[in-house]
Design a protein around this motif. Structure first.
Motif, PDB file in Angstrom:
ATOM      1  N   VAL A  23      48.397  49.734  18.327  1.00  0.00           N
ATOM      2  CA  VAL A  23      48.332  50.190  19.714  1.00  0.00           C
ATOM      3  C   VAL A  23      49.664  49.970  20.413  1.00  0.00           C
ATOM      4  O   VAL A  23      50.182  50.856  21.118  1.00  0.00           O
ATOM      5  N   GLU A  24      50.247  48.809  20.199  1.00  0.00           N
ATOM      6  CA  GLU A  24      51.531  48.514  20.839  1.00  0.00           C
ATOM      7  C   GLU A  24      52.639  49.426  20.307  1.00  0.00           C
ATOM      8  O   GLU A  24      53.509  49.862  21.068  1.00  0.00           O
ATOM      9  N   ALA A  25      52.603  49.715  19.001  1.00  0.00           N
ATOM     10  CA  ALA A  25      53.613  50.622  18.444  1.00  0.00           C
ATOM     11  C   ALA A  25      53.486  52.015  19.042  1.00  0.00           C
ATOM     12  O   ALA A  25      54.502  52.664  19.347  1.00  0.00           O
ATOM     13  N   ARG A  26      52.240  52.489  19.226  1.00  0.00           N
ATOM     14  CA  ARG A  26      52.044  53.807  19.822  1.00  0.00           C
ATOM     15  C   ARG A  26      52.519  53.820  21.280  1.00  0.00           C
ATOM     16  O   ARG A  26      53.166  54.779  21.731  1.00  0.00           O
ATOM     17  N   ARG A  64      54.768  51.863  22.509  1.00  0.00           N
ATOM     18  CA  ARG A  64      56.229  51.762  22.489  1.00  0.00           C
ATOM     19  C   ARG A  64      56.859  53.114  22.192  1.00  0.00           C
ATOM     20  O   ARG A  64      57.878  53.487  22.787  1.00  0.00           O
ATOM     21  N   GLN A  65      56.249  53.878  21.291  1.00  0.00           N
ATOM     22  CA  GLN A  65      56.764  55.207  20.983  1.00  0.00           C
ATOM     23  C   GLN A  65      56.660  56.137  22.189  1.00  0.00           C
ATOM     24  O   GLN A  65      57.573  56.931  22.456  1.00  0.00           O
ATOM     25  N   GLU A  66      55.560  56.020  22.934  1.00  0.00           N
ATOM     26  CA  GLU A  66      55.425  56.841  24.135  1.00  0.00           C
ATOM     27  C   GLU A  66      56.468  56.461  25.172  1.00  0.00           C
ATOM     28  O   GLU A  66      57.036  57.332  25.849  1.00  0.00           O
ATOM     29  N   ARG A  67      56.728  55.166  25.280  1.00  0.00           N
ATOM     30  CA  ARG A  67      57.779  54.746  26.224  1.00  0.00           C
ATOM     31  C   ARG A  67      59.148  55.256  25.791  1.00  0.00           C
ATOM     32  O   ARG A  67      59.968  55.668  26.622  1.00  0.00           O
ATOM     33  N   LEU A  68      59.388  55.232  24.461  1.00  0.00           N
ATOM     34  CA  LEU A  68      60.666  55.738  23.974  1.00  0.00           C
ATOM     35  C   LEU A  68      60.824  57.226  24.269  1.00  0.00           C
ATOM     36  O   LEU A  68      61.915  57.693  24.616  1.00  0.00           O
TER      37      LEU A  68
END
Length: 565
Positions: free
Chosen positions: A329-332, A334-338
């Motif tokens: 969940v955190e990786a997803r 983080r990807q959205e924030r990127l």
């Protein structure tokens, strides 16, 4: 009577076979019962003498047993009963029961009631024409018997009235039995269709659930897990347990699942759950705890208790539990924030271009004057940093999301040769035997779908990376073009440098990930984005048994080109 009139077309072959088998069995039992009722008064009570009725009942019992023991009678022809089966069952019953009704005038048994059986079965098994014909035949028999008895001194009006009413009742029985059989067959057909659709939907749901990356559990109020997809079983599995527990199982079986069951029980009690979910930790005996993000949706609202007023869990309700590792969940997120940062950075980079161009132009004008050595050094520093900022701006703009770009058809061999020559001039690499770069191109044209400018960006980036991470040895970098099946072409760049570390390899094509302090981490990410825009694919492979173990490959779609192989 044609065979196609003997069975109703709306009934399936299985239904007709079951009804016919039941009817044949009932006839055998009825035949034995008639014989017993004829013999019992004479043999036990010594009343009367056996007559023609006993002979007819015995013959009927023998015929019924023979039909019951003969499997071919119950075998349908083209999914319906034929004339032979009709005469052996319904026709035989009409003849036998009519004879019993006509011969046994003074009997204590009312054989006329038996005539209802063939009429009823004709209405169930046959179409309207033979069914009504059977009723008409039985009615004529009853009227004939009534006239015979009237000729022997009976009440003509009363006997005819009784026979007429009975015949009318038989017609009504035929109609009602046919309609009921029609309705029952239609309901059964609808039920079978609904069951087939439900099974198909359940299978589709199972396939969809099994393919989902998110773990899914279906739990009842007794903590029993009825459905668990592979992702959920993997999250609940102990180390070395393989694919995890198979449903059904209980969330109370293991202490490590206690927090999970506690939250599910709380959701049953309250009837709702926060849409964003909640975090919990699952503990295991043989490996570290695992952080889980859980969301719950209940199928039933709680029913208020009449005693305490508390909403107890509905025993018929189900909860759908969605499980996912918190790290995923955190990786997803983080990807959205990127991605958001990338779009914002692209907007900022676009605004920086004009001031940057003004600075570069002003510095060039400044450098045209007679300057002291220290001023010239400052001018060169400004020019170098302006060029660096330009490259960063271009990288950010290339990494920004773009609309669909039309692919053009180009000759990959010719374009690659031109790009390599330009790169060698810029990088100061000689094009001679024993130089750093080895180039292998097919002799003829190779048509592919791509864009010339995007191809230059990809090839230059791969060559720069290969040169940066390899030793300055002859032919340390190898660029080539080869066939990849019938529909694709592969462009590859291999180098002799050290292999890429596994913890770096997994992030090679991710944005803003770089091993250099001055790098933006956008080079390979831009290459991947450009390849995807044209239906191509870029990948990295480590081939330790080859002369150039580090290989980046770009697989492109082949296109028709004049003179191409």
């Amino acid at each position: 009577m044609p065979d196609n009139l003997l069975s109703r077309s709306w009934r399936s072959e299985e239904q007709i076979h079951e009804l016919l088998a039941t009817y044949v069995s009932a006839r055998a039992v009825l035949g034995l019962s008639l014989v017993v009722m004829q013999v019992l008064p004479w043999f036990v009570l010594r009343r009367g003498e056996p007559g023609a009725s006993l002979l007819i009942c015995g013959a009927y019992a023998a015929q019924a047993l023979g039909v019951w023991l003969w499997p071919k009678v119950r075998t349908l022809v083209r999914g319906r009963i034929d004339m032979r089966q009709w005469w052996l069952t319904i026709g035989a019953d009409v003849l036998v029961f009519s004879a019993l009704h006509a011969l046994d005038n003074n009997s204590s048994f009312n054989f006329a009631a038996l005539l209802v059986l063939p009429v009823l079965m004709a209405g169930v098994l046959c179409t309207w024409l033979p069914a009504l014909a059977t009723s008409a035949a039985v009615t004529l028999v009853m009227l004939g018997v009534a006239l015979d008895r009237a000729a022997q001194g009976g009440d003509v009006a009363g006997l005819l009235m009784q026979s007429g009413l009975a015949g009318g009742g038989l017609f009504i029985i035929t109609l009602v039995a046919g309609q009921l059989a029609n309705w029952a067959a239609s309901e059964e057909r609808t039920a079978f269709h609904s069951l087939a659709m439900a099974r198909q939907q359940a299978e589709l749901n199972r396939l969809v659930i099994d393919e989902m990356a998110e773990g899914i559990l279906v739990v009842d109020a007794q903590a029993s897990v009825r459905v668990a997809n592979p992702a959920a079983r993997a999250l609940l599995a102990e180390q070395g347990e393989g694919d995890g527990p198979e449903a059904p199982f209980s969330l109370q079986d293991r202490p490590g699942w206690w927090m999970l069951w506690r939250d599910v029980e709380r959701a049953f009690s309250s009837g709702h759950w926060p849409p964003v979910g909640t975090d919990l930790t699952l503990t295991y005996e043989h490996h570290p705890p695992r952080a889980i993000r859980m969301r719950i949706r209940c199928t039933q609202r709680p029913v208020a208790s009449s005693v305490s007023g508390a909403p107890p869990a509905d025993p018929q309700g189900l909860a759908v539990v969605f499980l996912e590792e918190s790290s995923s969940v955190e990786a997803r997120q983080r990807q959205e924030r990127l991605m958001t940062m990338g779009r914002m950075a692209a907007s900022v980079a676009h605004e920086i271009r004009n001031p940057l161009a003004a600075i570069a132009q002003a510095n060039e004008l400044f450098m045209e004057d007679e300057l002291r050595p220290d001023q010239q050094l400052l001018g060169r520093i400004v020019a170098d940093n302006v060029e660096r900022l330009k490259r960063i701006v271009e990288d950010v703009l290339e990494a920004a999301p773009a609309g669909s770009v039309a692919s053009s058809v180009l000759d990959l061999a010719t374009e690659t040769e031109a790009i390599v020559q330009e790169w060698c001039r810029t990088a100061g690499v000689a094009r001679s035997p024993g130089s750093l770069l080895r180039l292998t191109l097919p002799p003829g044209p190779v048509g592919v779908f791509f864009d010339v400018h995007h191809l230059r960006r990809v090839v230059v980036n791969l060559l720069d990376n290969a040169r940066r991470h390899t030793a300055s040895a002859p032919e340390a970098v190898w660029l080539g073009v080869s066939d990849e099946g019938v529909a694709h072409v592969r462009l590859w760049v291999g180098s002799q440098g050290e292999p890429i570390a596994p913890d770096v390899e997994r992030y090679l094509f991710e944005p803003f990930h770089s091993t250099r302090s001055r790098g933006t981490g956008l080079g390979l990410y831009i290459c991947r984005e450009l390849c995807q825009r044209h239906g191509a694919m870029i990948d990295y492979q480590h081939r330790p048994d080859t002369s150039h173990p580090n290989v980046f490959s770009v697989v492109m779609r082949r296109a028709a080109w004049p003179g191409a192989r």
